[in-house]
Scaffold this motif. Structure first.
Motif, PDB file in Angstrom:
ATOM      1  N   GLY A  71       0.786  -1.214   0.000  1.00 38.92           N
ATOM      2  CA  GLY A  71       0.000   0.000   0.000  1.00 38.92           C
ATOM      3  C   GLY A  71       0.824   1.272   0.000  1.00 38.92           C
ATOM      4  O   GLY A  71       0.359   2.329  -0.421  1.00 38.92           O
ATOM      5  N   LEU A  72       2.093   1.167   0.427  1.00 37.52           N
ATOM      6  CA  LEU A  72       2.931   2.355   0.533  1.00 37.52           C
ATOM      7  C   LEU A  72       3.875   2.546  -0.641  1.00 37.52           C
ATOM      8  O   LEU A  72       4.198   3.670  -1.010  1.00 37.52           O
ATOM      9  CB  LEU A  72       3.755   2.273   1.822  1.00 37.52           C
ATOM     10  CG  LEU A  72       2.938   2.192   3.110  1.00 37.52           C
ATOM     11  CD1 LEU A  72       3.836   1.890   4.290  1.00 37.52           C
ATOM     12  CD2 LEU A  72       2.191   3.493   3.329  1.00 37.52           C
ATOM     13  N   ALA A  73       4.321   1.425  -1.223  1.00 40.97           N
ATOM     14  CA  ALA A  73       5.351   1.559  -2.252  1.00 40.97           C
ATOM     15  C   ALA A  73       5.209   0.602  -3.424  1.00 40.97           C
ATOM     16  O   ALA A  73       5.770   0.860  -4.486  1.00 40.97           O
ATOM     17  CB  ALA A  73       6.732   1.357  -1.606  1.00 40.97           C
ATOM     18  N   LEU A  74       4.482  -0.484  -3.264  1.00 46.48           N
ATOM     19  CA  LEU A  74       4.472  -1.518  -4.304  1.00 46.48           C
ATOM     20  C   LEU A  74       3.243  -1.469  -5.202  1.00 46.48           C
ATOM     21  O   LEU A  74       3.335  -1.781  -6.382  1.00 46.48           O
ATOM     22  CB  LEU A  74       4.583  -2.911  -3.658  1.00 46.48           C
ATOM     23  CG  LEU A  74       5.782  -3.123  -2.723  1.00 46.48           C
ATOM     24  CD1 LEU A  74       5.732  -4.516  -2.119  1.00 46.48           C
ATOM     25  CD2 LEU A  74       7.086  -2.922  -3.471  1.00 46.48           C
ATOM     26  N   GLY A  75       2.100  -1.117  -4.644  1.00 47.42           N
ATOM     27  CA  GLY A  75       0.873  -1.100  -5.434  1.00 47.42           C
ATOM     28  C   GLY A  75       0.838   0.050  -6.419  1.00 47.42           C
ATOM     29  O   GLY A  75       1.468   1.094  -6.206  1.00 47.42           O
ATOM     30  N   ARG A  76       0.094  -0.112  -7.500  1.00 51.20           N
ATOM     31  CA  ARG A  76       0.054   0.913  -8.558  1.00 51.20           C
ATOM     32  C   ARG A  76      -0.470   2.257  -8.067  1.00 51.20           C
ATOM     33  O   ARG A  76      -0.139   3.300  -8.629  1.00 51.20           O
ATOM     34  CB  ARG A  76      -0.798   0.419  -9.726  1.00 51.20           C
ATOM     35  CG  ARG A  76      -0.134  -0.671 -10.535  1.00 51.20           C
ATOM     36  CD  ARG A  76      -0.931  -0.999 -11.774  1.00 51.20           C
ATOM     37  NE  ARG A  76      -0.239  -1.988 -12.583  1.00 51.20           N
ATOM     38  CZ  ARG A  76       0.715  -1.696 -13.472  1.00 51.20           C
ATOM     39  NH1 ARG A  76       1.071  -0.448 -13.656  1.00 51.20           N
ATOM     40  NH2 ARG A  76       1.309  -2.642 -14.157  1.00 51.20           N
ATOM     41  N   ASP A  77      -1.296   2.235  -7.028  1.00 48.86           N
ATOM     42  CA  ASP A  77      -1.821   3.493  -6.496  1.00 48.86           C
ATOM     43  C   ASP A  77      -1.055   3.975  -5.266  1.00 48.86           C
ATOM     44  O   ASP A  77      -1.470   4.915  -4.598  1.00 48.86           O
ATOM     45  CB  ASP A  77      -3.305   3.348  -6.166  1.00 48.86           C
ATOM     46  CG  ASP A  77      -3.575   2.224  -5.168  1.00 48.86           C
ATOM     47  OD1 ASP A  77      -2.655   1.405  -4.926  1.00 48.86           O
ATOM     48  OD2 ASP A  77      -4.696   2.155  -4.644  1.00 48.86           O
ATOM     49  N   ALA A  78       0.090   3.327  -4.964  1.00 52.30           N
ATOM     50  CA  ALA A  78       0.897   3.705  -3.799  1.00 52.30           C
ATOM     51  C   ALA A  78       1.676   4.984  -4.087  1.00 52.30           C
ATOM     52  O   ALA A  78       2.084   5.232  -5.223  1.00 52.30           O
ATOM     53  CB  ALA A  78       1.866   2.572  -3.448  1.00 52.30           C
ATOM     54  N   PRO A  79       1.898   5.813  -3.060  1.00 51.75           N
ATOM     55  CA  PRO A  79       2.596   7.094  -3.274  1.00 51.75           C
ATOM     56  C   PRO A  79       3.990   6.957  -3.877  1.00 51.75           C
ATOM     57  O   PRO A  79       4.421   7.818  -4.636  1.00 51.75           O
ATOM     58  CB  PRO A  79       2.677   7.693  -1.860  1.00 51.75           C
ATOM     59  CG  PRO A  79       1.567   7.046  -1.113  1.00 51.75           C
ATOM     60  CD  PRO A  79       1.429   5.672  -1.680  1.00 51.75           C
ATOM     61  N   LEU A  80       4.707   5.883  -3.530  1.00 52.58           N
ATOM     62  CA  LEU A  80       6.083   5.733  -4.014  1.00 52.58           C
ATOM     63  C   LEU A  80       6.185   4.794  -5.217  1.00 52.58           C
ATOM     64  O   LEU A  80       7.281   4.458  -5.651  1.00 52.58           O
ATOM     65  CB  LEU A  80       6.989   5.223  -2.882  1.00 52.58           C
ATOM     66  CG  LEU A  80       7.077   6.135  -1.654  1.00 52.58           C
ATOM     67  CD1 LEU A  80       8.000   5.535  -0.610  1.00 52.58           C
ATOM     68  CD2 LEU A  80       7.539   7.530  -2.046  1.00 52.58           C
ATOM     69  N   TYR A  81       5.041   4.397  -5.764  1.00 56.48           N
ATOM     70  CA  TYR A  81       5.054   3.456  -6.883  1.00 56.48           C
ATOM     71  C   TYR A  81       5.813   4.031  -8.082  1.00 56.48           C
ATOM     72  O   TYR A  81       5.641   5.193  -8.445  1.00 56.48           O
ATOM     73  CB  TYR A  81       3.632   3.099  -7.319  1.00 56.48           C
ATOM     74  CG  TYR A  81       3.596   2.157  -8.501  1.00 56.48           C
ATOM     75  CD1 TYR A  81       3.877   0.810  -8.332  1.00 56.48           C
ATOM     76  CD2 TYR A  81       3.313   2.625  -9.779  1.00 56.48           C
ATOM     77  CE1 TYR A  81       3.850  -0.063  -9.408  1.00 56.48           C
ATOM     78  CE2 TYR A  81       3.288   1.762 -10.862  1.00 56.48           C
ATOM     79  CZ  TYR A  81       3.562   0.420 -10.671  1.00 56.48           C
ATOM     80  OH  TYR A  81       3.558  -0.442 -11.728  1.00 56.48           O
ATOM     81  N   GLY A  82       6.658   3.193  -8.691  1.00 57.04           N
ATOM     82  CA  GLY A  82       7.386   3.574  -9.891  1.00 57.04           C
ATOM     83  C   GLY A  82       8.609   4.434  -9.641  1.00 57.04           C
ATOM     84  O   GLY A  82       9.306   4.803 -10.587  1.00 57.04           O
ATOM     85  N   ARG A  83       8.905   4.734  -8.390  1.00 58.26           N
ATOM     86  CA  ARG A  83      10.046   5.603  -8.095  1.00 58.26           C
ATOM     87  C   ARG A  83      11.288   4.818  -7.694  1.00 58.26           C
ATOM     88  O   ARG A  83      12.378   5.389  -7.638  1.00 58.26           O
ATOM     89  CB  ARG A  83       9.669   6.594  -6.988  1.00 58.26           C
ATOM     90  CG  ARG A  83       8.697   7.649  -7.479  1.00 58.26           C
ATOM     91  CD  ARG A  83       8.060   8.434  -6.357  1.00 58.26           C
ATOM     92  NE  ARG A  83       7.302   9.561  -6.903  1.00 58.26           N
ATOM     93  CZ  ARG A  83       6.085   9.452  -7.432  1.00 58.26           C
ATOM     94  NH1 ARG A  83       5.474   8.269  -7.471  1.00 58.26           N
ATOM     95  NH2 ARG A  83       5.463  10.524  -7.924  1.00 58.26           N
ATOM     96  N   ALA A  84      11.135   3.538  -7.391  1.00 55.26           N
ATOM     97  CA  ALA A  84      12.260   2.740  -6.898  1.00 55.26           C
ATOM     98  C   ALA A  84      13.188   2.326  -8.044  1.00 55.26           C
ATOM     99  O   ALA A  84      12.734   1.815  -9.068  1.00 55.26           O
ATOM    100  CB  ALA A  84      11.756   1.509  -6.163  1.00 55.26           C
ATOM    101  N   HIS A  85      14.474   2.539  -7.835  1.00 56.37           N
ATOM    102  CA  HIS A  85      15.482   2.048  -8.769  1.00 56.37           C
ATOM    103  C   HIS A  85      15.879   0.618  -8.409  1.00 56.37           C
ATOM    104  O   HIS A  85      16.381  -0.113  -9.252  1.00 56.37           O
ATOM    105  CB  HIS A  85      16.708   2.958  -8.745  1.00 56.37           C
ATOM    106  CG  HIS A  85      16.405   4.346  -9.244  1.00 56.37           C
ATOM    107  ND1 HIS A  85      15.944   5.347  -8.402  1.00 56.37           N
ATOM    108  CD2 HIS A  85      16.456   4.879 -10.479  1.00 56.37           C
ATOM    109  CE1 HIS A  85      15.747   6.444  -9.111  1.00 56.37           C
ATOM    110  NE2 HIS A  85      16.046   6.200 -10.365  1.00 56.37           N
ATOM    111  N   GLU A  86      15.694   0.257  -7.157  1.00 56.97           N
ATOM    112  CA  GLU A  86      15.869  -1.121  -6.689  1.00 56.97           C
ATOM    113  C   GLU A  86      14.673  -1.483  -5.828  1.00 56.97           C
ATOM    114  O   GLU A  86      14.273  -0.697  -4.964  1.00 56.97           O
ATOM    115  CB  GLU A  86      17.158  -1.286  -5.873  1.00 56.97           C
ATOM    116  CG  GLU A  86      18.425  -1.319  -6.690  1.00 56.97           C
ATOM    117  CD  GLU A  86      18.531  -2.539  -7.591  1.00 56.97           C
ATOM    118  OE1 GLU A  86      17.794  -3.527  -7.369  1.00 56.97           O
ATOM    119  OE2 GLU A  86      19.353  -2.513  -8.519  1.00 56.97           O
ATOM    120  N   LEU A  87      14.101  -2.639  -6.078  1.00 55.66           N
ATOM    121  CA  LEU A  87      12.945  -3.115  -5.322  1.00 55.66           C
ATOM    122  C   LEU A  87      13.074  -4.623  -5.204  1.00 55.66           C
ATOM    123  O   LEU A  87      13.131  -5.315  -6.224  1.00 55.66           O
ATOM    124  CB  LEU A  87      11.661  -2.734  -6.052  1.00 55.66           C
ATOM    125  CG  LEU A  87      10.334  -2.949  -5.319  1.00 55.66           C
ATOM    126  CD1 LEU A  87       9.267  -2.007  -5.854  1.00 55.66           C
ATOM    127  CD2 LEU A  87       9.847  -4.391  -5.443  1.00 55.66           C
TER     128      LEU A  87
END
Length: 200
Positions: free
Chosen positions: A150-166
């Protein structure tokens, strides 16, 4: 304590630390799997700052983070930060002035957010602007895959798509049992791994 395995994860984090423009890592995995040990080791090798949340109130959490950053930036904890935006803005300014790019680790992100529901949107803006402009290397981590979703992995998460490493931190491989406990027979290896389950 010896640092075992995690060569691939450390290599990915090291590459991020060397990335000229900085970047974001999102690390998750179940409790007791070794996330903290991995992130602390990464900070040790790259002169970073590690901070972990607990269930304290937001002002206490900011105080803990400011104290961790004061090791790198003397006087950073001499100020009482009224909100996360002001603390993170100063971090970016001080880091840029000192030529320090991190890494800075925010461990147990769900705890940070439990006391500060506005933090995901603040982090989003900071990572998109001030942290990027300063070339900072940032990592966020958490134990709960559902919460991290919900915070970083889901498509509607605020940090979605910003990670260079996940990545998810897996259990240690069985081949590292003898390195951890010494030379033992195959049966003992199996017994250790059965009891331990690859969790340090």
């Amino acid at each position: 304590m010896n640092f075992l395995n995690r060569h691939d994860e450390l290599a990915r984090l090291a590459a991020l630390a060397g990335r000229p423009g900085g970047g974001l890592a999102v690390v998750f995995g179940r409790r007791r799997i070794g996330k903290t040990r991995l992130l602390v080791e990464w900070c040790r090798r790259h002169d970073g700052v590690y901070a972990v949340a607990d269930q304290s109130a937001a002002d206490v959490q900011r105080r803990y983070l400011a104290e961790a950053l004061a090791v790198r930036f003397p006087g950073f904890a001499d100020v009482e930060y009224r909100d996360w935006r002001s603390l993170l803005a100063r971090l970016a300014v001080d880091a840029r002035a000192a030529g320090w790019r991190g890494p800075i680790v925010f461990d147990e992100l769900p705890y940070w957010i439990a006391s500060s529901p506005e933090l995901p949107s603040v982090l989003q803006r900071w990572i998109d602007h001030e942290a990027r402009d300063a070339g900072l290397v940032v990592a966020v981590a958490g134990s709960s895959q559902r919460r991290m979703q919900g915070l970083a992995l889901g498509r509607d998460a605020p940090l979605y798509g910003r990670a260079h490493e996940l990545f998810e931190v897996p259990p240690l491989d069985v081949s590292y049992v003898t390195e951890a406990v010494g030379r033992v027979g195959p049966r003992s290896v199996l017994e250790f791994y059965t009891a331990w389950g690859g969790i340090p």
